[in-house]
Design a protein around this motif. Structure first.
Motif, PDB file in Angstrom:
ATOM      1  N   CYS A 204      12.678  68.365  85.915  1.00  0.00           N
ATOM      2  CA  CYS A 204      11.780  67.220  85.723  1.00  0.00           C
ATOM      3  C   CYS A 204      11.027  66.986  87.023  1.00  0.00           C
ATOM      4  CB  CYS A 204      12.598  65.976  85.340  1.00  0.00           C
ATOM      5  SG  CYS A 204      11.619  64.505  84.936  1.00  0.00           S
ATOM      6  N   HIS A 205       9.841  66.371  86.930  1.00  0.00           N
ATOM      7  CA  HIS A 205       9.088  65.988  88.122  1.00  0.00           C
ATOM      8  C   HIS A 205       8.467  64.625  87.868  1.00  0.00           C
ATOM      9  CE1 HIS A 205       5.676  66.943  91.241  1.00  0.00           C
ATOM     10  NE2 HIS A 205       6.478  65.965  91.639  1.00  0.00           N
ATOM     11  N   SER A 206       8.818  63.662  88.721  1.00  0.00           N
ATOM     12  CA  SER A 206       8.290  62.307  88.607  1.00  0.00           C
ATOM     13  C   SER A 206       7.802  61.846  89.966  1.00  0.00           C
ATOM     14  CB  SER A 206       9.371  61.338  88.109  1.00  0.00           C
ATOM     15  OG  SER A 206       9.969  61.784  86.909  1.00  0.00           O
ATOM     16  N   GLU A 207       6.963  60.813  89.954  1.00  0.00           N
ATOM     17  CA  GLU A 207       6.510  60.214  91.212  1.00  0.00           C
ATOM     18  C   GLU A 207       6.493  58.698  91.068  1.00  0.00           C
ATOM     19  OE1 GLU A 207       2.676  60.114  94.261  1.00  0.00           O
ATOM     20  OE2 GLU A 207       2.795  61.651  92.711  1.00  0.00           O
ATOM     21  N   TYR A 208       7.074  58.025  92.052  1.00  0.00           N
ATOM     22  CA  TYR A 208       7.116  56.566  92.072  1.00  0.00           C
ATOM     23  C   TYR A 208       6.841  56.106  93.495  1.00  0.00           C
ATOM     24  CZ  TYR A 208      10.165  57.765  88.090  1.00  0.00           C
ATOM     25  OH  TYR A 208      10.702  58.317  86.957  1.00  0.00           O
ATOM     26  N   SER A 209       5.904  55.206  93.644  1.00  0.00           N
ATOM     27  CA  SER A 209       5.606  54.619  94.953  1.00  0.00           C
ATOM     28  C   SER A 209       5.390  55.688  96.022  1.00  0.00           C
ATOM     29  CB  SER A 209       6.737  53.678  95.386  1.00  0.00           C
ATOM     30  OG  SER A 209       6.961  52.669  94.430  1.00  0.00           O
ATOM     31  N   GLY A 210       4.765  56.789  95.613  1.00  0.00           N
ATOM     32  CA  GLY A 210       4.468  57.860  96.549  1.00  0.00           C
ATOM     33  C   GLY A 210       5.617  58.799  96.850  1.00  0.00           C
ATOM     34  N   VAL A 211       6.772  58.589  96.196  1.00  0.00           N
ATOM     35  CA  VAL A 211       7.934  59.459  96.399  1.00  0.00           C
ATOM     36  C   VAL A 211       8.034  60.437  95.235  1.00  0.00           C
ATOM     37  CG1 VAL A 211      10.416  59.578  96.758  1.00  0.00           C
ATOM     38  CG2 VAL A 211       9.139  57.575  97.583  1.00  0.00           C
ATOM     39  N   ASN A 212       8.081  61.730  95.542  1.00  0.00           N
ATOM     40  CA  ASN A 212       8.260  62.749  94.507  1.00  0.00           C
ATOM     41  C   ASN A 212       9.745  62.940  94.230  1.00  0.00           C
ATOM     42  OD1 ASN A 212       5.620  64.089  93.739  1.00  0.00           O
ATOM     43  ND2 ASN A 212       5.478  64.143  95.966  1.00  0.00           N
ATOM     44  N   TYR A 213      10.086  62.968  92.942  1.00  0.00           N
ATOM     45  CA  TYR A 213      11.447  63.276  92.511  1.00  0.00           C
ATOM     46  C   TYR A 213      11.381  64.601  91.760  1.00  0.00           C
ATOM     47  CZ  TYR A 213      12.997  58.607  93.803  1.00  0.00           C
ATOM     48  OH  TYR A 213      13.321  57.473  94.512  1.00  0.00           O
ATOM     49  N   ILE A 214      11.857  65.655  92.410  1.00  0.00           N
ATOM     50  CA  ILE A 214      11.791  66.993  91.832  1.00  0.00           C
ATOM     51  C   ILE A 214      13.194  67.412  91.405  1.00  0.00           C
ATOM     52  CG2 ILE A 214      11.248  69.420  92.240  1.00  0.00           C
ATOM     53  CD1 ILE A 214       9.182  68.502  94.308  1.00  0.00           C
ATOM     54  N   THR A 215      13.395  67.556  90.106  1.00  0.00           N
ATOM     55  CA  THR A 215      14.647  68.088  89.570  1.00  0.00           C
ATOM     56  C   THR A 215      14.396  69.536  89.187  1.00  0.00           C
ATOM     57  OG1 THR A 215      15.221  65.911  88.700  1.00  0.00           O
ATOM     58  CG2 THR A 215      16.449  67.796  87.842  1.00  0.00           C
ATOM     59  N   LEU A 216      15.050  70.454  89.877  1.00  0.00           N
ATOM     60  CA  LEU A 216      14.805  71.870  89.653  1.00  0.00           C
ATOM     61  C   LEU A 216      15.521  72.354  88.400  1.00  0.00           C
ATOM     62  CD1 LEU A 216      14.218  71.471  92.768  1.00  0.00           C
ATOM     63  CD2 LEU A 216      14.709  73.908  92.972  1.00  0.00           C
ATOM     64  N   PRO A 217      14.871  73.176  87.586  1.00  0.00           N
ATOM     65  CA  PRO A 217      15.557  73.791  86.449  1.00  0.00           C
ATOM     66  C   PRO A 217      16.702  74.692  86.921  1.00  0.00           C
ATOM     67  CG  PRO A 217      13.174  73.990  86.208  1.00  0.00           C
ATOM     68  CD  PRO A 217      13.442  73.512  87.613  1.00  0.00           C
ATOM     69  N   ALA A 218      17.686  74.849  86.053  1.00  0.00           N
ATOM     70  CA  ALA A 218      18.877  75.625  86.392  1.00  0.00           C
ATOM     71  C   ALA A 218      18.569  77.113  86.477  1.00  0.00           C
ATOM     72  CB  ALA A 218      19.967  75.375  85.362  1.00  0.00           C
ATOM     73  N   MET A 219      19.097  77.752  87.512  1.00  0.00           N
ATOM     74  CA  MET A 219      18.941  79.190  87.688  1.00  0.00           C
ATOM     75  C   MET A 219      19.591  79.967  86.545  1.00  0.00           C
ATOM     76  SD  MET A 219      20.230  81.535  90.904  1.00  0.00           S
ATOM     77  CE  MET A 219      18.788  81.361  91.955  1.00  0.00           C
ATOM     78  N   CYS A 220      20.676  79.434  85.974  1.00  0.00           N
ATOM     79  CA  CYS A 220      21.477  80.197  85.012  1.00  0.00           C
ATOM     80  C   CYS A 220      20.857  80.278  83.621  1.00  0.00           C
ATOM     81  CB  CYS A 220      22.882  79.596  84.896  1.00  0.00           C
ATOM     82  SG  CYS A 220      22.918  77.927  84.214  1.00  0.00           S
ATOM     83  N   GLU A 221      19.833  79.486  83.348  1.00  0.00           N
ATOM     84  CA  GLU A 221      19.281  79.449  81.997  1.00  0.00           C
ATOM     85  C   GLU A 221      17.956  80.199  81.939  1.00  0.00           C
ATOM     86  OE1 GLU A 221      19.369  75.763  79.928  1.00  0.00           O
ATOM     87  OE2 GLU A 221      21.252  75.112  80.843  1.00  0.00           O
ATOM     88  N   GLY A 222      17.864  81.178  81.063  1.00  0.00           N
ATOM     89  CA  GLY A 222      16.616  81.912  80.880  1.00  0.00           C
ATOM     90  C   GLY A 222      16.282  82.786  82.071  1.00  0.00           C
ATOM     91  N   GLU A 223      14.989  82.832  82.408  1.00  0.00           N
ATOM     92  CA  GLU A 223      14.541  83.639  83.534  1.00  0.00           C
ATOM     93  C   GLU A 223      15.023  83.016  84.844  1.00  0.00           C
ATOM     94  OE1 GLU A 223      12.967  86.559  83.255  1.00  0.00           O
ATOM     95  OE2 GLU A 223      13.174  86.328  81.083  1.00  0.00           O
ATOM     96  N   ASN A 224      14.940  83.804  85.890  1.00  0.00           N
ATOM     97  CA  ASN A 224      15.378  83.311  87.190  1.00  0.00           C
ATOM     98  C   ASN A 224      14.556  82.095  87.596  1.00  0.00           C
ATOM     99  OD1 ASN A 224      16.822  83.160  89.523  1.00  0.00           O
ATOM    100  ND2 ASN A 224      16.295  85.187  90.275  1.00  0.00           N
ATOM    101  N   ALA A 225      15.186  81.188  88.340  1.00  0.00           N
ATOM    102  CA  ALA A 225      14.522  79.946  88.727  1.00  0.00           C
ATOM    103  C   ALA A 225      14.857  79.630  90.183  1.00  0.00           C
ATOM    104  CB  ALA A 225      14.959  78.811  87.816  1.00  0.00           C
ATOM    105  N   PHE A 226      13.834  79.648  91.034  1.00  0.00           N
ATOM    106  CA  PHE A 226      13.956  79.250  92.428  1.00  0.00           C
ATOM    107  C   PHE A 226      12.550  78.976  92.930  1.00  0.00           C
ATOM    108  CE2 PHE A 226      13.911  83.892  92.188  1.00  0.00           C
ATOM    109  CZ  PHE A 226      12.832  84.216  92.993  1.00  0.00           C
ATOM    110  N   TRP A 227      12.460  78.174  93.997  1.00  0.00           N
ATOM    111  CA  TRP A 227      11.143  77.736  94.468  1.00  0.00           C
ATOM    112  C   TRP A 227      11.084  77.696  95.976  1.00  0.00           C
ATOM    113  CZ3 TRP A 227      13.439  76.338  90.089  1.00  0.00           C
ATOM    114  CH2 TRP A 227      12.670  76.363  88.912  1.00  0.00           C
ATOM    115  N   THR A 228       9.864  77.773  96.507  1.00  0.00           N
ATOM    116  CA  THR A 228       9.635  77.484  97.913  1.00  0.00           C
ATOM    117  C   THR A 228       8.750  76.237  97.989  1.00  0.00           C
ATOM    118  OG1 THR A 228       7.665  78.897  98.054  1.00  0.00           O
ATOM    119  CG2 THR A 228       9.806  79.899  98.581  1.00  0.00           C
ATOM    120  N   TYR A 229       8.974  75.457  99.041  1.00  0.00           N
ATOM    121  CA  TYR A 229       8.189  74.231  99.263  1.00  0.00           C
ATOM    122  C   TYR A 229       7.796  74.159 100.720  1.00  0.00           C
ATOM    123  CZ  TYR A 229       9.998  72.712  94.729  1.00  0.00           C
ATOM    124  OH  TYR A 229      10.318  72.634  93.400  1.00  0.00           O
TER     125      TYR A 229
END
Length: 231
Positions: A204-229
């Motif tokens: 999930c990705h939400s933003e409140y009062s200028g703060v980003n809340y990034i919930t990363l998808p699980a690596m174990c489900e489906g295709e590989n999942a990882f990110w750089t920021y």
């Protein structure tokens, strides 16, 4: 600075659990993630928890963690690993970090940024998860007054990493028991830029009062999942 982030590998010998977690593939996925992080010149990698999943024996679970630790060590990229609820199934906090060979870190100051790593593997009564005593629906961040003081103690841009969820857009059973209070403290601080979370596998990705809340998808489900920021 560039960081790599991943979560919820749930690595085990089981081919599939819960109908959609491809557990046995996660060791390969972790290796692929670190190869990418190295190529992208990441200065730090953060795992948001649930590296492993339940095995038939404690020995197998320990070996799985050793296999992951080998990949992390060979990458030569500084790594911080949070403890997730699945990691606590058979290992206490001290043993978990001993096997990984990675220290438990609460805070880092890098290039004028403050990174906070929060352990929410507590029951709402304040006791920490222990082997054989965990509940993925019951998590808690103790000492929210201390959290308020911590955020008020510096003007540095701050980034928070936690396995369980604070974002009110996430289902209640995945959210920390005192999430509403911590959410208010974060949003009123004026210094938090991003909160990185795992636990809720769809992401999930939400933003409140200028703060980003990034919930990363699980690596174990489906295709590989990882990110750089870039932070």
């Amino acid at each position: 600075m560039k960081i790599g982030v991943y979560t919820d590998a749930h690595y085990s010998s089981q081919e599939i659990t819960c109908g959609r977690r491809y557990n046995s593939q996660s060791l390969r996925k972790i290796k692929e993630a670190y190869e990418f992080f190295k190529k992208e010149c990441c200065e730090l990698v953060v795992c948001l928890g649930d590296l492993t999943d339940t095995e038939t024996t404690t020995e197998k679970e320990v070996q799985n963690l050793i296999d992951i630790a080998t990949i992390i060590r060979k990458s030569n990229i500084p790594t911080v690993c949070l403890m997730g609820n699945h990691d606590a199934f058979v290992l206490d906090r001290k043993r978990f970090y001993e096997i990984l060979g990675i220290p438990s870190i609460d805070e880092l100051h890098l290039n004028g940024r403050r990174l906070l790593f929060w352990d929410a593997c507590y029951f709402k009564n304040g006791s920490h998860y222990a082997p054989g005593d965990t509940d993925w629906t019951d998590s808690f961040l103790p000492n929210d007054e201390g959290i308020h003081k911590k955020l008020a103690s510096s003007a540095e841009d701050t980034y928070i990493f936690v396995h369980q969820n604070i974002d009110p857009a996430i289902r209640a059973d995945h959210r920390i028991f005192n999430a509403d209070k911590v959410f208010a403290i974060i949003n009123e601080s004026g210094i938090v830029k991003t909160v990185f979370q795992g636990h809720y596998h769809p992401g999930c990705h939400s933003e409140y009062s200028g703060v980003n809340y990034i919930t990363l998808p699980a690596m174990c489900e489906g295709e590989n999942a990882f990110w750089t920021y870039d932070i």
